[in-house]
Scaffold this motif. Structure first.
Motif, PDB file in Angstrom:
ATOM      1  N   CYS A 174      -6.657  -6.795   5.817  1.00 52.56           N
ATOM      2  CA  CYS A 174      -6.998  -5.972   4.661  1.00 52.56           C
ATOM      3  C   CYS A 174      -5.790  -5.681   3.775  1.00 52.56           C
ATOM      4  O   CYS A 174      -5.935  -5.585   2.553  1.00 52.56           O
ATOM      5  CB  CYS A 174      -7.668  -4.681   5.117  1.00 52.56           C
ATOM      6  SG  CYS A 174      -9.314  -4.980   5.841  1.00 52.56           S
ATOM      7  N   ILE A 208     -11.360  -2.122   6.221  1.00 50.61           N
ATOM      8  CA  ILE A 208     -11.242  -2.013   7.685  1.00 50.61           C
ATOM      9  C   ILE A 208     -12.588  -1.611   8.301  1.00 50.61           C
ATOM     10  O   ILE A 208     -12.999  -2.186   9.306  1.00 50.61           O
ATOM     11  CB  ILE A 208     -10.133  -1.013   8.074  1.00 50.61           C
ATOM     12  CG1 ILE A 208      -8.760  -1.614   7.722  1.00 50.61           C
ATOM     13  CG2 ILE A 208     -10.206  -0.659   9.553  1.00 50.61           C
ATOM     14  CD1 ILE A 208      -7.603  -0.641   7.803  1.00 50.61           C
ATOM     15  N   GLU A 209     -13.273  -0.655   7.684  1.00 52.18           N
ATOM     16  CA  GLU A 209     -14.575  -0.248   8.206  1.00 52.18           C
ATOM     17  C   GLU A 209     -15.544  -1.428   8.214  1.00 52.18           C
ATOM     18  O   GLU A 209     -16.314  -1.614   9.154  1.00 52.18           O
ATOM     19  CB  GLU A 209     -15.135   0.911   7.381  1.00 52.18           C
ATOM     20  CG  GLU A 209     -14.460   2.231   7.637  1.00 52.18           C
ATOM     21  CD  GLU A 209     -14.885   3.325   6.673  1.00 52.18           C
ATOM     22  OE1 GLU A 209     -15.663   3.053   5.712  1.00 52.18           O
ATOM     23  OE2 GLU A 209     -14.415   4.456   6.866  1.00 52.18           O
ATOM     24  N   GLY A 210     -15.490  -2.246   7.169  1.00 52.73           N
ATOM     25  CA  GLY A 210     -16.352  -3.420   7.093  1.00 52.73           C
ATOM     26  C   GLY A 210     -16.032  -4.437   8.174  1.00 52.73           C
ATOM     27  O   GLY A 210     -16.934  -5.068   8.736  1.00 52.73           O
ATOM     28  N   LYS A 211     -14.761  -4.595   8.496  1.00 52.89           N
ATOM     29  CA  LYS A 211     -14.358  -5.571   9.505  1.00 52.89           C
ATOM     30  C   LYS A 211     -14.686  -5.094  10.925  1.00 52.89           C
ATOM     31  O   LYS A 211     -14.859  -5.912  11.823  1.00 52.89           O
ATOM     32  CB  LYS A 211     -12.860  -5.847   9.403  1.00 52.89           C
ATOM     33  CG  LYS A 211     -12.453  -6.440   8.084  1.00 52.89           C
ATOM     34  CD  LYS A 211     -11.744  -7.731   8.284  1.00 52.89           C
ATOM     35  CE  LYS A 211     -11.381  -8.373   6.971  1.00 52.89           C
ATOM     36  NZ  LYS A 211     -12.434  -9.180   6.386  1.00 52.89           N
ATOM     37  N   LEU A 212     -14.736  -3.795  11.139  1.00 52.29           N
ATOM     38  CA  LEU A 212     -14.967  -3.261  12.476  1.00 52.29           C
ATOM     39  C   LEU A 212     -16.444  -3.083  12.800  1.00 52.29           C
ATOM     40  O   LEU A 212     -16.785  -2.711  13.915  1.00 52.29           O
ATOM     41  CB  LEU A 212     -14.224  -1.929  12.651  1.00 52.29           C
ATOM     42  CG  LEU A 212     -12.698  -2.022  12.580  1.00 52.29           C
ATOM     43  CD1 LEU A 212     -12.078  -0.637  12.770  1.00 52.29           C
ATOM     44  CD2 LEU A 212     -12.126  -3.005  13.582  1.00 52.29           C
ATOM     45  N   LYS A 213     -17.328  -3.342  11.843  1.00 51.09           N
ATOM     46  CA  LYS A 213     -18.774  -3.203  12.098  1.00 51.09           C
ATOM     47  C   LYS A 213     -19.316  -4.395  12.833  1.00 51.09           C
ATOM     48  O   LYS A 213     -18.854  -5.480  12.743  1.00 51.09           O
ATOM     49  CB  LYS A 213     -19.528  -3.011  10.786  1.00 51.09           C
ATOM     50  CG  LYS A 213     -19.328  -1.622  10.232  1.00 51.09           C
ATOM     51  CD  LYS A 213     -20.171  -1.424   9.019  1.00 51.09           C
ATOM     52  CE  LYS A 213     -19.949   0.008   8.490  1.00 51.09           C
ATOM     53  NZ  LYS A 213     -20.685   0.263   7.300  1.00 51.09           N
ATOM     54  N   ARG A 223      -9.401   1.445   3.634  1.00 53.83           N
ATOM     55  CA  ARG A 223     -10.375   2.109   4.511  1.00 53.83           C
ATOM     56  C   ARG A 223     -11.709   1.364   4.497  1.00 53.83           C
ATOM     57  O   ARG A 223     -12.283   1.066   5.538  1.00 53.83           O
ATOM     58  CB  ARG A 223     -10.566   3.561   4.080  1.00 53.83           C
ATOM     59  CG  ARG A 223     -11.392   4.396   5.029  1.00 53.83           C
ATOM     60  CD  ARG A 223     -11.481   5.859   4.609  1.00 53.83           C
ATOM     61  NE  ARG A 223     -10.167   6.451   4.481  1.00 53.83           N
ATOM     62  CZ  ARG A 223      -9.631   6.892   3.336  1.00 53.83           C
ATOM     63  NH1 ARG A 223     -10.314   6.816   2.210  1.00 53.83           N
ATOM     64  NH2 ARG A 223      -8.436   7.425   3.302  1.00 53.83           N
ATOM     65  N   LYS A 224     -12.202   1.043   3.292  1.00 52.11           N
ATOM     66  CA  LYS A 224     -13.482   0.344   3.169  1.00 52.11           C
ATOM     67  C   LYS A 224     -13.417  -1.044   3.802  1.00 52.11           C
ATOM     68  O   LYS A 224     -14.345  -1.467   4.489  1.00 52.11           O
ATOM     69  CB  LYS A 224     -13.899   0.244   1.702  1.00 52.11           C
ATOM     70  CG  LYS A 224     -14.352   1.581   1.130  1.00 52.11           C
ATOM     71  CD  LYS A 224     -14.988   1.434  -0.214  1.00 52.11           C
ATOM     72  CE  LYS A 224     -16.309   0.748  -0.154  1.00 52.11           C
ATOM     73  NZ  LYS A 224     -17.470   1.576   0.047  1.00 52.11           N
ATOM     74  N   LEU A 267      -8.198  -3.216  15.472  1.00 55.39           N
ATOM     75  CA  LEU A 267      -7.867  -2.398  14.305  1.00 55.39           C
ATOM     76  C   LEU A 267      -6.604  -2.911  13.616  1.00 55.39           C
ATOM     77  O   LEU A 267      -6.557  -3.017  12.386  1.00 55.39           O
ATOM     78  CB  LEU A 267      -7.686  -0.939  14.727  1.00 55.39           C
ATOM     79  CG  LEU A 267      -7.347   0.065  13.629  1.00 55.39           C
ATOM     80  CD1 LEU A 267      -8.439   0.111  12.576  1.00 55.39           C
ATOM     81  CD2 LEU A 267      -7.135   1.437  14.234  1.00 55.39           C
TER      82      LEU A 267
END
Length: 67
Positions: free
Chosen positions: A11, A62-67, A59-60, A4
């Motif tokens: 990001c 980070i969410e994309g990188k954590l998928k 937010r978008k 994270l």
């Protein structure tokens, strides 16, 4: 945790310099919205919008990188 933090670092680099600065003023220097607006020479409403857009973009990303 570490994944994270890495995603956040990457990001943050995608934000404009102005957006990054606004977030640093808010979260590192603990400035109020009025203080941020004063430093950036914009209105309080402008500071609010800038930070909202920056947080949404982060937010978008980070969410994309954590998928």
């Amino acid at each position: 945790g570490e994944e994270l933090v890495e995603a956040l670092k990457v990001c943050l680099g995608t934000l404009s310099q102005r957006a990054r600065w606004a977030l640093e003023l808010r979260f590192r220097e603990k400035l109020s919205r009025a203080g941020i607006a004063d430093k950036l020479q914009i209105t309080e409403h402008g500071a609010k919008n800038l930070m909202q857009r920056a947080k949404h973009q982060l937010r978008k990303c980070i969410e994309g990188k954590l998928k």
